[in-house]
Design a protein around this motif. Structure first.
Motif, PDB file in Angstrom:
ATOM      1  N   ALA A  91       0.834  -1.209   0.000  1.00 14.60           N
ATOM      2  CA  ALA A  91       0.000   0.000   0.000  1.00 14.60           C
ATOM      3  C   ALA A  91       0.863   1.251   0.000  1.00 14.60           C
ATOM      4  CB  ALA A  91      -0.946  -0.010   1.197  1.00 14.60           C
ATOM      5  N   ASN A  92       1.926   1.246   0.792  1.00 18.65           N
ATOM      6  CA  ASN A  92       2.841   2.397   0.800  1.00 18.65           C
ATOM      7  C   ASN A  92       3.510   2.579  -0.558  1.00 18.65           C
ATOM      8  OD1 ASN A  92       2.491   3.400   3.448  1.00 18.65           O
ATOM      9  ND2 ASN A  92       3.791   1.790   4.261  1.00 18.65           N
ATOM     10  N   PHE A  93       3.910   1.481  -1.178  1.00 20.11           N
ATOM     11  CA  PHE A  93       4.527   1.560  -2.503  1.00 20.11           C
ATOM     12  C   PHE A  93       3.531   2.103  -3.533  1.00 20.11           C
ATOM     13  CE2 PHE A  93       5.317  -0.648  -6.615  1.00 20.11           C
ATOM     14  CZ  PHE A  93       6.448   0.069  -6.989  1.00 20.11           C
ATOM     15  N   TYR A  94       2.351   1.517  -3.591  1.00 22.35           N
ATOM     16  CA  TYR A  94       1.363   1.939  -4.595  1.00 22.35           C
ATOM     17  C   TYR A  94       0.977   3.409  -4.417  1.00 22.35           C
ATOM     18  CZ  TYR A  94       0.826  -3.114  -5.345  1.00 22.35           C
ATOM     19  OH  TYR A  94       1.051  -4.447  -5.602  1.00 22.35           O
ATOM     20  N   THR A  95       0.807   3.850  -3.177  1.00 22.62           N
ATOM     21  CA  THR A  95       0.433   5.250  -2.975  1.00 22.62           C
ATOM     22  C   THR A  95       1.566   6.195  -3.331  1.00 22.62           C
ATOM     23  OG1 THR A  95       0.945   5.128  -0.598  1.00 22.62           O
ATOM     24  CG2 THR A  95      -1.362   4.771  -1.248  1.00 22.62           C
ATOM     25  N   ARG A 124      -3.545   7.797  -1.069  1.00 22.92           N
ATOM     26  CA  ARG A 124      -3.265   7.926   0.350  1.00 22.92           C
ATOM     27  C   ARG A 124      -3.621   6.645   1.088  1.00 22.92           C
ATOM     28  NH1 ARG A 124      -8.038   9.801   3.618  1.00 22.92           N
ATOM     29  NH2 ARG A 124      -9.841   9.425   2.284  1.00 22.92           N
ATOM     30  N   ILE A 125      -3.002   6.474   2.255  1.00 20.95           N
ATOM     31  CA  ILE A 125      -3.397   5.415   3.182  1.00 20.95           C
ATOM     32  C   ILE A 125      -4.566   5.973   3.978  1.00 20.95           C
ATOM     33  CG2 ILE A 125      -2.702   3.982   5.149  1.00 20.95           C
ATOM     34  CD1 ILE A 125      -1.128   3.299   2.603  1.00 20.95           C
ATOM     35  N   VAL A 157      -0.101  -5.955  11.372  1.00 17.82           N
ATOM     36  CA  VAL A 157      -1.050  -5.352  10.439  1.00 17.82           C
ATOM     37  C   VAL A 157      -1.925  -6.442   9.823  1.00 17.82           C
ATOM     38  CG1 VAL A 157      -1.292  -4.115   8.245  1.00 17.82           C
ATOM     39  CG2 VAL A 157       0.414  -3.363   9.924  1.00 17.82           C
ATOM     40  N   MET A 158      -3.237  -6.229   9.870  1.00 14.03           N
ATOM     41  CA  MET A 158      -4.187  -7.140   9.255  1.00 14.03           C
ATOM     42  C   MET A 158      -4.684  -6.559   7.929  1.00 14.03           C
ATOM     43  SD  MET A 158      -7.849  -8.631  10.679  1.00 14.03           S
ATOM     44  CE  MET A 158      -8.627  -7.034  10.818  1.00 14.03           C
ATOM     45  N   LEU A 159      -5.211  -5.317   7.970  1.00 11.32           N
ATOM     46  CA  LEU A 159      -5.788  -4.669   6.790  1.00 11.32           C
ATOM     47  C   LEU A 159      -5.192  -3.288   6.603  1.00 11.32           C
ATOM     48  CD1 LEU A 159      -9.645  -5.230   7.208  1.00 11.32           C
ATOM     49  CD2 LEU A 159      -8.164  -6.348   5.562  1.00 11.32           C
ATOM     50  N   VAL A 160      -5.029  -2.918   5.354  1.00 13.16           N
ATOM     51  CA  VAL A 160      -4.669  -1.545   5.017  1.00 13.16           C
ATOM     52  C   VAL A 160      -5.678  -1.074   3.982  1.00 13.16           C
ATOM     53  CG1 VAL A 160      -2.903   0.014   4.118  1.00 13.16           C
ATOM     54  CG2 VAL A 160      -2.218  -2.031   5.406  1.00 13.16           C
ATOM     55  N   VAL A 161      -6.382  -0.012   4.314  1.00 13.10           N
ATOM     56  CA  VAL A 161      -7.318   0.609   3.374  1.00 13.10           C
ATOM     57  C   VAL A 161      -6.561   1.776   2.758  1.00 13.10           C
ATOM     58  CG1 VAL A 161      -9.555   1.749   3.105  1.00 13.10           C
ATOM     59  CG2 VAL A 161      -9.253  -0.044   4.854  1.00 13.10           C
TER      60      VAL A 161
END
Length: 156
Positions: free
Chosen positions: A18-22, A29-30, A47-51
């Motif tokens: 998620a950090n890479f894609y954003t 954004r996260i 960490v389970m989920l990242v929106v």
């Protein structure tokens, strides 16, 4: 909230992905990070989920374990306005990943992407069937799509 959200299953790289894609896409954004609780003792606190949002579109990334992996059966299609955008996204997303054919690639997490210039659809649907065939044949010889190469094949 959007009605349909793409849900991506990772082994344990959801937050990293998620950090890479954003970092790759503007207007991204996260949104939220959720952690496993004591109900899953071997993962409690992890960490389970990242929106997250990419170009304004919401995604959910799950650290679900190694049971499932990505395949080319599902890919993310990116509509690009220019060769510059194609080149930049291709370079960023293939870093640690791998190129495929016809604008397809896999990123370092194994997720498939299609990096496609808008001109491709127009050229492949040219009213002159011979021109459309030449464009399609040129496309089949490409990894990263080259707009100039497609235009040359179309005789433009």
């Amino acid at each position: 909230m959007q009605k349909i959200t793409t849900y991506l299953w990772f082994d344990d790289q959801a937050e990293e992905a998620a950090n890479f894609y954003t970092s790759v896409f503007g207007n991204s954004r996260i949104v939220d990070v959720q952690r496993y609780n004591e109900a899953v003792p071997d993962r409690a606190g992890q960490v389970m989920l990242v929106v997250f949002e990419l170009a304004g579109q919401r995604f959910i990334a799950l650290n679900g374990g190694p049971q499932f992996t990505f395949t080319e059966a599902v890919s993310l299609y990116v509509d690009c306005e220019s060769q510059k955008e194609v080149d930049e996204l291709w370079a960023r997303l293939t870093d640690g990943g791998e190129e495929s054919q016809c604008g397809w690639l896999k990123d370092r997490f194994g997720l498939s992407w299609q990096i496609v210039p808008r001109q491709l659809t127009e050229l492949m649907n040219d009213p002159d069937p011979d021109r459309a065939v030449r464009v399609t044949q040129a496309l089949f010889g490409m990894r990263k799509i080259d707009i100039r190469g497609l235009l040359d094949a179309a005789g433009r």
